[in-house]
Design a protein around this motif. Structure first.
Motif, short mmCIF file in Angstrom:
data_model
loop_
_atom_site.label_atom_id
_atom_site.label_comp_id
_atom_site.label_asym_id
_atom_site.label_seq_id
_atom_site.Cartn_x
_atom_site.Cartn_y
_atom_site.Cartn_z
N SER A 170 0.83 -1.21 0.00
CA SER A 170 0.00 0.00 0.00
C SER A 170 0.86 1.26 0.00
CB SER A 170 -0.92 0.00 1.23
OG SER A 170 -1.75 -1.15 1.25
N PHE A 174 1.18 4.09 -3.15
CA PHE A 174 0.96 5.54 -2.99
C PHE A 174 2.14 6.34 -3.51
CE2 PHE A 174 1.55 9.39 -0.37
CZ PHE A 174 0.43 10.10 -0.78
N SER A 178 2.16 8.74 -6.98
CA SER A 178 2.44 10.17 -6.85
C SER A 178 3.55 10.60 -7.80
CB SER A 178 2.84 10.50 -5.41
OG SER A 178 1.80 10.15 -4.50
N ILE A 200 -3.89 6.89 -6.65
CA ILE A 200 -3.61 7.64 -5.43
C ILE A 200 -4.76 7.56 -4.41
CG2 ILE A 200 -3.26 9.97 -4.49
CD1 ILE A 200 -1.51 10.57 -6.92
N SER A 203 -4.91 3.99 -2.97
CA SER A 203 -3.81 3.68 -2.05
C SER A 203 -4.00 4.41 -0.71
CB SER A 203 -2.46 4.06 -2.67
OG SER A 203 -2.42 5.44 -3.00
N ILE A 204 -4.55 5.62 -0.76
CA ILE A 204 -4.85 6.35 0.48
C ILE A 204 -5.91 5.61 1.29
CG2 ILE A 204 -5.88 8.46 1.42
CD1 ILE A 204 -4.54 10.01 -0.85
#
Length: 249
Positions: A170, A174, A178, A200, A203-204
């Motif tokens: 994870s 992220f 990015s 993004i 993953s958040i």
């Protein structure tokens, strides 16, 4: 200055993506140790393999203009090796039903890739149309790849445990998303940066689930170890009592 920035982001994106592809190594160590795929899903690794194949092809001079997308070739070339490694290990240790599932998903997707290569190489005669075809398909596959952990996230919410959604995966997702979004913006390529618009937020969400359920998972694992230790000690006591009764003390 801009070219230096692009190169720097590309290098960091490569490092982050290689870390992303390497993150499941800990998962597959567990699979090999236990000789079972347990509740892990094969879908993220198969889609990841297809994604790496498509973007390696996208970055080659056959599709792109010379070596303008060379960073895609290097990172996805490594990804192909690692993702194929994971799929083969998963297939080896999966149950008969699991093996059938891997074959039913992987073989059609590999056939799709072969069709993409053939059509883009022979049906189109300029880089612009080849990039449009391969990039559009790659964009869809990348979105599917970033969306594939939804299966794991659903299980996390149901079981309230992050056991089968590794934290390194994870975190690397992220970071890689990015950086590739930044790189895609710098080179003005929607097919490179576009998937990260989906990656993004997902993953958040994974990281948020880790924050919510990680402590619970640690406590449950600790309780499980204590229980196993208690059962072992109880077994030793019962064994000693039995020996004593038989006069063998």
């Amino acid at each position: 200055m801009v070219e230096t920035l692009r190169l720097g982001v590309a290098v960091m994106g490569n490092v982050a993506s290689v870390s992303l592809y390497a993150a499941p190594i800990t998962t597959f160590r567990r699979v090999i140790r236990k000789k079972s795929t347990e509740e892990f899903s094969c879908i993220p690794y198969i889609i990841g393999l297809l994604n790496c194949l498509i973007f390696t092809w996208y970055g080659l001079p056959v599709v792109s203009d010379k070596w303008e997308n060379f960073p895609l070739v290097t990172v996805n070339g490594v990804g192909i090796v690692l993702e194929l490694f994971y799929v083969l290990i998963y297939f080896w240790y999966a149950s008969s039903k699991g093996k059938a599932k891997v074959a039913m998903i992987a073989l059609p997707l590999l056939l799709v890739f072969c069709i993409i290569v053939t059509v883009s190489a022979f049906a189109f005669h300029d880089n612009e149309h080849r990039k449009l075809l391969v990039g559009s398909i790659g964009l869809c596959v990348s979105v599917a790849m970033y969306g594939s952990p939804l299966v794991a996230m659903k299980k996390v919410i149901q079981t309230k445990s992050v056991e089968f959604m590794p934290l390194p995966l994870s975190l690397c997702t992220f970071l890689a998303c990015s950086l590739w979004l930044t790189y895609g913006v710098l080179i003005h390529d929607i097919f490179v940066g576009g998937p990260s618009v989906v990656g993004i937020p997902l993953s958040i969400l994974q990281l948020a689930l880790h924050c919510k359920y990680r402590k619970r998972s640690v406590v449950e694992e600790s309780n499980k170890e204590d229980m196993e230790k208690g059962n072992l000690e109880m077994g030793n006591v019962e064994k000693n009592v039995t020996i004593h009764k038989n006069g063998n003390w």
